[in-house]
Each structure stands twice: as structure tokens, then as C-alpha cells.
Design an enzyme around this catalytic site. Structure first.
Site, mmCIF file in Angstrom:
data_model
loop_
_atom_site.group_PDB
_atom_site.id
_atom_site.type_symbol
_atom_site.label_atom_id
_atom_site.label_comp_id
_atom_site.label_asym_id
_atom_site.label_seq_id
_atom_site.Cartn_x
_atom_site.Cartn_y
_atom_site.Cartn_z
ATOM 1 N N HIS A 157 22.924 2.401 45.431
ATOM 2 C CA HIS A 157 22.062 2.718 46.581
ATOM 3 C C HIS A 157 21.605 1.436 47.287
ATOM 4 C CE1 HIS A 157 22.248 6.852 45.490
ATOM 5 N NE2 HIS A 157 21.532 6.730 44.391
ATOM 6 N N LEU A 216 17.832 1.831 70.248
ATOM 7 C CA LEU A 216 18.376 2.823 69.311
ATOM 8 C C LEU A 216 17.259 3.583 68.593
ATOM 9 C CD1 LEU A 216 20.913 3.809 67.537
ATOM 10 C CD2 LEU A 216 20.176 2.045 65.929
ATOM 11 N N ASP A 266 27.390 8.725 51.672
ATOM 12 C CA ASP A 266 27.790 9.191 50.344
ATOM 13 C C ASP A 266 28.690 8.176 49.619
ATOM 14 O OD1 ASP A 266 27.892 10.928 48.264
ATOM 15 O OD2 ASP A 266 29.324 12.304 49.164
HETATM 16 C C1 FPP Z 1 24.566 9.730 48.277
HETATM 17 O O1 FPP Z 1 25.365 8.968 47.377
HETATM 18 C C2 FPP Z 1 23.468 8.925 48.728
HETATM 19 C C3 FPP Z 1 22.165 9.269 48.624
HETATM 20 C C4 FPP Z 1 21.706 10.527 48.010
HETATM 21 C C5 FPP Z 1 21.107 8.364 49.083
HETATM 22 C C6 FPP Z 1 21.427 7.491 50.249
HETATM 23 C C7 FPP Z 1 20.393 6.449 50.317
HETATM 24 C C8 FPP Z 1 20.568 5.155 50.648
HETATM 25 C C9 FPP Z 1 21.849 4.589 51.111
HETATM 26 C C10 FPP Z 1 19.458 4.186 50.514
HETATM 27 C C11 FPP Z 1 18.070 4.615 50.864
HETATM 28 C C12 FPP Z 1 17.824 4.824 52.277
HETATM 29 C C13 FPP Z 1 17.050 4.077 53.109
HETATM 30 C C14 FPP Z 1 16.782 4.585 54.455
HETATM 31 C C15 FPP Z 1 16.485 2.794 52.739
HETATM 32 P P1 FPP Z 1 25.542 9.511 45.907
HETATM 33 O O2 FPP Z 1 24.504 8.905 45.058
HETATM 34 O O3 FPP Z 1 25.525 11.000 45.906
HETATM 35 O O4 FPP Z 1 26.944 8.971 45.525
HETATM 36 P P2 FPP Z 1 27.956 9.666 44.519
HETATM 37 O O5 FPP Z 1 28.333 10.990 45.125
HETATM 38 O O6 FPP Z 1 29.089 8.700 44.475
HETATM 39 O O7 FPP Z 1 27.257 9.817 43.206
#
Ligand code: FPP
Length: 263
Positions: free
Chosen positions: A51, A145, A34
């Protein structure tokens, strides 16, 4: 030791100050990745770049988990609720997933990583389904892993799906009346996406939020929770070590009492 095929920040590896007990490494670590959006906002960048930076963190955390002998790493990459996000963001995340697997598959294979997924991947765009199936097939005989990608995953959906599938099997006569009456945790778990995977020992959530957001609801019964204010793109190997070190100092009783206090 992980083979560094793609440029890895070796300085960061050397900067790890928190020592961990190598004889008590958690078997299963789960992470809610997050804070990507907030990280981007602070830098006046589009969320998708947050992301993208999050994927870089994922790469180094996968390497480190593999190096220190974590057996399962489950990462929350896309939830059943994330479809509510703007279309651009959703398609950006899907592209990042495809890119990640395309670019990393050789290295993951070289390092013995097994790719698995939890969630209904068949609702993802076709290029994602194809590369996921290829990666799962390509890495299934590795022995290192297990990188478990939670994609279109929701804990409530997983539990409801299990209930429905148990009922279907009962109707088909695959489960007897008696087994149905004696349904227990072990039988139920056979119907979860995580079948065969031990429950997470520790669940890490960066970015300051302290909630589970529909992640591994069944499996978290005795997980240790670890929170930090750092946004996922800034999460370092040292932060992983802090989480592991704190976990190693927790007193896990699983509803019982400490050893030696049983009498
Ligand atoms: C939450 O941060 C994150 C997500 C919903 C997506 C996580 C995905 C990745 C790190 C990349 C894609 C994954 C792979 C496996 C390649 P948020 O966007 O909710 O952050 P915020 O709360 O600060 O808005």
C-alpha cells in the site's frame, strides 16, 4: 507545469512513449488502485508496504493528471467492504492516508489541487477525519485538479443513502408530490456523493481483475473501462497514457449512433 517539490522521478516523466491527444483529455478519470497486496507478496514484503508503494504511484499519477489537464481524478482508497481486512492492514491504510495528506498538502496546494472525498468519512478514525477536513477546507478555493478520495465508499450504500435522503426530504416537505412523481436522473444525482461531478469518462483497474467492486455503480453507466495486468505500485505514467490513448480511440455513442448516422 507541476512544481516538483518532493523528489519526483523525472526519468520516468521523460520515458513516456505513448502519445496522447491533448485536445481530448478525459475530464474525469477514476481508478481502482488494485494489486498492492500481490505486489508485496511477490517481493516477500508485508501487504502494508504494498500500500505504501501504492501511495507513491498515486502521487505521480496525481501530478501527471494535473499536468495534462484532467479535471477530476477519483481514486478508490478504501471501500465499505475493506473493513473486513486484518486490523493491522486497516490501521496501516489509515496511517498512510494521514501521512499522505500531511506530507503532500503543501505541494497539492502549490499545484492548485482541490481535495474532496466520497463515502462516509465520519466512520474513519479521528486523525483521518481531522486531516481530511483540514485538507478539504485548505484546498477548497483552488482551481485545478479535483482529487476525489473514495474512502469508506460503496456504490450500493451511496445509492441507498440517496434514496433514504430523498424520502426524508419528501417527508419534510422539501420535495413536492409532483417532483417526487417526476424524479429523474438529474434530481437523483443531487443526492449522490458525486453531486456536481461529471460521470467518469474512463475507469482504470490494474492488477488483472476485471470487475467494478462496488465502485461508482450509478456513475459508470457510460464510462469506458480500461484494464491492465500491472499491479498498482508498478503502474507508470506511460500506463496512464496508454489508458488515455485507448480511451481516445473508443467510439462513445452513449446509446445513440455515430455523428452523421442520425438520419
Ligand atoms: C487494493 O489492493 C488497494 C486498496 C484496498 C487500498 C488502496 C490504497 C492505497 C493505494 C493507499 C492509501 C490511499 C491514500 C489516499 C493515501 P489490494 O490490497 O486489494 O491488492 P491485492 O488484490 O493484490 O491483495
Amino acid at each position: 507545469m507541476w512544481k516538483f517539490l518532493n523528489g519526483t522521478n523525472k526519468k520516468e516523466v521523460n520515458d513516456v512513449s505513448v502519445k496522447i491527444d491533448m485536445n481530448n483529455i478525459p475530464v474525469h478519470i477514476a481508478i481502482i488502485m488494485d494489486g498492492n497486496g500481490r505486489w508485496a507478496k511477490q517481493k516477500n514484503l508485508p501487504r502494508t508496504l504494498g500500500h505504501k508503494a501504492g501511495v507513491e504511484t498515486l502521487k505521480k499519477i496525481v501530478r501527471e493528471c494535473s499536468d495534462i489537464g484532467v479535471k477530476y481524478l477519483t481514486v478508490y482508497a478504501f471501500s465499505t467492504e475493506n473493513w473486513k481486512r486484518p486490523k493491522d492492514e486497516v490501521s496501516g491504510l489509515m496511517k498512510l492516508l494521514v501521512e499522505y495528506l500531511k506530507n503532500e498538502l503543501n505541494e497539492l496546494n502549490e499545484n492548485n489541487v482541490i481535495i474532496r472525498t466520497i463515502g462516509n468519512i465520519y466512520k474513519l478514525p479521528k486523525p483521518c477525519i481531522d486531516i481530511l477536513n483540514e485538507s478539504i477546507e485548505d484546498t477548497k478555493n483552488n482551481s485545478g485538479l479535483v482529487l476525489n478520495l473514495a474512502l469508506n465508499y460503496g456504490g450500493r450504500y451511496e445509492i441507498l443513502r440517496a434514496v433514504k435522503n430523498i424520502f426524508n426530504d419528501y417527508e419534510k416537505g422539501l420535495i413536492s408530490d409532483e417532483d417526487m412523481r417526476n424524479l429523474d436522473d438529474n434530481k437523483f444525482e443531487e443526492y449522490l456523493y458525486t453531486k456536481g461531478i461529471p460521470d467518469p469518462d474512463v475507469i482504470i483497474r490494474p492488477s488483472g481483475e476485471q470487475r467494478l467492486s462496488n465502485f461508482l455503480l450509478w456513475q459508470c453507466a457510460y464510462s469506458e473501462f480500461w484494464y491492465s495486468n500491472i499491479n498498482w505500485p508498478d503502474f507508470s505514467i506511460n500506463d496512464l497514457h496508454k489508458a488515455i490513448s485507448d480511451y481516445q480511440n473508443r467510439d462513445r455513442r452513449f446509446g445513440g449512433v455515430n455523428n452523421g448516422e442520425n438520419k
